[in-house]
Design a protein around this motif. Sequence first.
Motif, PDB file in Angstrom:
ATOM      1  N   GLU A 196       0.407 -13.152  42.584  1.00  0.00           N
ATOM      2  CA  GLU A 196      -1.042 -13.455  42.498  1.00  0.00           C
ATOM      3  C   GLU A 196      -1.800 -12.327  43.450  1.00  0.00           C
ATOM      4  O   GLU A 196      -2.813 -11.517  43.326  1.00  0.00           O
ATOM      5  N   GLY A 197      -0.973 -12.361  44.583  1.00  0.00           N
ATOM      6  CA  GLY A 197      -1.720 -11.721  45.685  1.00  0.00           C
ATOM      7  C   GLY A 197      -1.890 -10.226  45.349  1.00  0.00           C
ATOM      8  O   GLY A 197      -2.599  -9.363  45.873  1.00  0.00           O
ATOM      9  N   LEU A 198      -0.597  -9.632  44.927  1.00  0.00           N
ATOM     10  CA  LEU A 198      -0.478  -8.163  44.555  1.00  0.00           C
ATOM     11  C   LEU A 198      -1.440  -8.109  43.494  1.00  0.00           C
ATOM     12  O   LEU A 198      -1.988  -6.897  43.409  1.00  0.00           O
ATOM     13  N   ARG A 199      -1.616  -8.768  42.410  1.00  0.00           N
ATOM     14  CA  ARG A 199      -2.628  -8.647  41.328  1.00  0.00           C
ATOM     15  C   ARG A 199      -3.849  -8.523  41.786  1.00  0.00           C
ATOM     16  O   ARG A 199      -4.797  -7.753  41.184  1.00  0.00           O
ATOM     17  N   GLY A 200      -4.265  -9.096  42.928  1.00  0.00           N
ATOM     18  CA  GLY A 200      -5.692  -9.089  43.541  1.00  0.00           C
ATOM     19  C   GLY A 200      -5.989  -8.103  44.374  1.00  0.00           C
ATOM     20  O   GLY A 200      -6.985  -7.855  44.770  1.00  0.00           O
ATOM     21  N   VAL A 201      -5.038  -7.076  44.990  1.00  0.00           N
ATOM     22  CA  VAL A 201      -5.134  -5.924  45.735  1.00  0.00           C
ATOM     23  C   VAL A 201      -5.785  -4.986  44.819  1.00  0.00           C
ATOM     24  O   VAL A 201      -5.426  -4.585  43.910  1.00  0.00           O
ATOM     25  N   GLY A 202      -6.744  -4.083  45.532  1.00  0.00           N
ATOM     26  CA  GLY A 202      -7.532  -3.190  44.905  1.00  0.00           C
ATOM     27  C   GLY A 202      -6.469  -1.854  45.151  1.00  0.00           C
ATOM     28  O   GLY A 202      -5.511  -2.085  45.638  1.00  0.00           O
ATOM     29  N   GLY A 203      -6.663  -0.813  44.449  1.00  0.00           N
ATOM     30  CA  GLY A 203      -6.068   0.637  44.396  1.00  0.00           C
ATOM     31  C   GLY A 203      -4.877   0.510  43.734  1.00  0.00           C
ATOM     32  O   GLY A 203      -4.890   0.358  42.571  1.00  0.00           O
ATOM     33  N   ASN A 204      -3.812   1.402  44.188  1.00  0.00           N
ATOM     34  CA  ASN A 204      -2.844   1.698  43.139  1.00  0.00           C
ATOM     35  C   ASN A 204      -1.723   1.203  43.320  1.00  0.00           C
ATOM     36  O   ASN A 204      -0.557   1.448  43.648  1.00  0.00           O
ATOM     37  N   VAL A 205      -1.730  -0.394  43.254  1.00  0.00           N
ATOM     38  CA  VAL A 205      -0.526  -1.088  43.497  1.00  0.00           C
ATOM     39  C   VAL A 205       0.323  -0.983  42.479  1.00  0.00           C
ATOM     40  O   VAL A 205       1.748  -0.909  42.653  1.00  0.00           O
TER      41      VAL A 205
END
Length: 53
Positions: free
Chosen positions: A10-19
């Motif tokens: 969930e944390g990674l999904r909420g990060v902006g940018g080019n994850v």
Amino acid sequence: MGGGGRLPSEGLRGVGGNVRGLLRFDGDLVHALDAAGPEVQRAAALPAARRGV
């Protein structure tokens, strides 16, 4: 799906940018940093930002 066939947290999904791009580049590293917590994430981000990565 993320690196190694794992779904992003969930944390990674909420990060902006080019994850998603980072997950394709080195998904294991991204998931390890995600699990490591904020202090390790900041420590890794500082030299990366300085290098322009």
